[in-house]
Design an enzyme around this catalytic site. Structure first.
Site, short mmCIF file in Angstrom:
data_model
loop_
_atom_site.label_atom_id
_atom_site.label_comp_id
_atom_site.label_asym_id
_atom_site.label_seq_id
_atom_site.Cartn_x
_atom_site.Cartn_y
_atom_site.Cartn_z
N ASN A 1 25.88 -17.24 -18.84
CA ASN A 1 27.02 -18.05 -18.42
C ASN A 1 28.19 -17.16 -18.01
O ASN A 1 28.34 -16.05 -18.52
CB ASN A 1 27.53 -18.94 -19.56
CG ASN A 1 26.53 -19.99 -19.99
OD1 ASN A 1 25.79 -20.54 -19.18
ND2 ASN A 1 26.50 -20.27 -21.29
N LYS B 1 24.69 -17.16 -24.37
CA LYS B 1 24.11 -16.65 -25.60
C LYS B 1 22.93 -15.71 -25.35
O LYS B 1 22.78 -14.70 -26.04
CB LYS B 1 23.70 -17.80 -26.51
CG LYS B 1 24.86 -18.70 -26.93
CD LYS B 1 24.51 -19.62 -28.05
CE LYS B 1 24.36 -18.89 -29.35
NZ LYS B 1 25.59 -18.24 -29.82
N ASN C 1 24.86 -20.48 -38.60
CA ASN C 1 26.10 -20.34 -39.35
C ASN C 1 26.21 -21.52 -40.33
O ASN C 1 25.32 -22.37 -40.38
CB ASN C 1 27.32 -20.21 -38.43
CG ASN C 1 27.55 -21.43 -37.57
OD1 ASN C 1 27.16 -22.56 -37.91
ND2 ASN C 1 28.19 -21.24 -36.42
N GLY D 1 30.56 -15.24 -41.15
CA GLY D 1 31.76 -14.64 -40.56
C GLY D 1 32.18 -13.40 -41.32
O GLY D 1 31.39 -12.49 -41.57
N ASP E 1 26.38 -13.83 -31.41
CA ASP E 1 25.36 -13.27 -30.51
C ASP E 1 25.21 -11.77 -30.74
O ASP E 1 24.09 -11.24 -30.66
CB ASP E 1 25.74 -13.53 -29.05
CG ASP E 1 25.82 -15.02 -28.74
OD1 ASP E 1 25.07 -15.79 -29.36
OD2 ASP E 1 26.64 -15.39 -27.88
N GLY F 1 36.93 -11.08 -25.78
CA GLY F 1 35.75 -11.31 -24.96
C GLY F 1 34.49 -11.26 -25.77
O GLY F 1 34.49 -10.98 -26.98
N SER G 1 33.29 -6.87 -25.81
CA SER G 1 33.65 -6.42 -27.15
C SER G 1 32.51 -5.74 -27.88
O SER G 1 32.72 -5.19 -28.97
CB SER G 1 34.12 -7.62 -27.99
OG SER G 1 33.03 -8.46 -28.34
#
Length: 315
Positions: A22, A51, A190, A224, A266, A301, A305
């Site tokens: 994408n 992804k 998650n 996280g 991802d 980003g 990143s």
């Protein structure tokens, strides 16, 4: 529709990613709007994402040999996506041009790096089971096939059937057929995705056991900044409620100042797939992936990143 002439695949491959590509349309906001509300944001930034493409780039940037099977539009966004993947050395021999708009993700990023995302699948929705079957030799050539759900479910299931080991990231979260669950090794979710699949929130350790009881060979719940929980092995309890005797391990994450969490999951999954392809045990692979995910949130980003191995080692 033609298959892109990306040259012969680099063998041996470590990971084949079957998934989406994408263009990410990103706006920074001071706060996320409530329903019916308009807020002002920053200037629009366009980044390569999706992804599938994200996972491919994350693994390739760490040193993995990666191929991507998917579809992009024959448009400006499609060219952006191809150029980005090529720069990171991803094999594009099975990335097909499609007479449709490329996939788009509209992303609002808040001041703490939290984000909200809406995806218009575009060409990704045209990936078919036949596309996957035509690439059967490619999928069978790699130790790991990495999958997500921004492409049609029949294509995902077809790829999982062909994979020597299927890593499935349940994102976006949808109910999964039992056959696909049974092929996941691991199922990566998650906390929110785990709650959707199980029907209710809960403690990560128990969620991991309950997810394992649904049929996957192993489970990873990403938390996280708190790392991840890994579950594998064990037997399903009577009634299928909980996998008894399974090993549940907590995996820590380095503490970092988050700038933008877009694509961090991802980065985690791409790194996990690569280390599993290298033969590492799941817990050790997840620990490495948590470091990669932490490194990724330090910059804005998604693909922009993602760290190199040197950056991960220095974290």
């Amino acid at each position: 529709m033609k298959e892109h002439d990306g040259g012969p695949p680099r063998h041996p491959l470590d990971v084949v990613v079957v998934g989406s590509a994408n263009a990410d349309l990103v706006v920074q906001v001071e706060r996320h709007p409530a329903p019916g509300e308009t807020v002002l944001g920053s200037e629009l930034a366009v980044h390569p994402g999706g992804k599938g493409a994200n996972q491919a780039v994350a693994a390739a940037r760490l040193g993995a040999r990666v191929a991507l099977l998917g579809r992009v539009g024959a448009d400006g966004h499609g060219r952006l996506l191809r150029e980005s993947l090529e720069r990171d050395g991803v094999d594009l021999g099975h990335l097909r041009d499609t007479p449709a708009a490329s996939g788009i993700a509209m992303i609002a990023v808040g001041p703490r790096g939290d984000n909200s995302i809406i995806v218009a699948p575009g060409a990704n929705a045209r990936l078919t089971e036949d596309d996957v079957l035509e690439a059967a030799a490619l999928l069978r050539s790699a130790p790991v096939v990495s999958l997500q759900l921004e492409i049609p479910l029949p294509a995902v299931l077809a790829a999982a059937r062909l994979a020597r080991r299927a890593v499935l990231n349940l994102s976006p979260a949808v109910p999964l057929p039992d056959e696909l669950l049974a092929l996941c090794d691991p199922l990566v979710v998650n906390e929110h995705e785990a709650a959707l699949l199980l029907g209710a929130p809960g403690e990560p350790d128990r969620q991991a056991k309950e997810l394992l009881a649904l049929g996957p060979r192993s489970v990873v719940i990403t938390l996280g900044a708190d790392g991840a929980v890994v579950a594998e092995g064990g037997a399903v309890a009577e009634g299928g409620a909980v996998a008894e005797g399974c090993a549940v391990r907590a995996v820590p994450s380095p503490r970092v100042a988050a700038v933008d969490t877009t694509g961090a999951g991802d980065a985690f999954t791409g790194a996990l797939a690569w280390r599993l392809a290298a033969g590492e045990p799941l817990v050790r692979a997840a620990a490495f992936a948590a470091r990669v995910g932490a490194a990724a949130v330090r910059r804005p980003g998604a693909q922009d990143s993602y760290p190199t191995m040197a950056e991960v080692e220095g974290l």
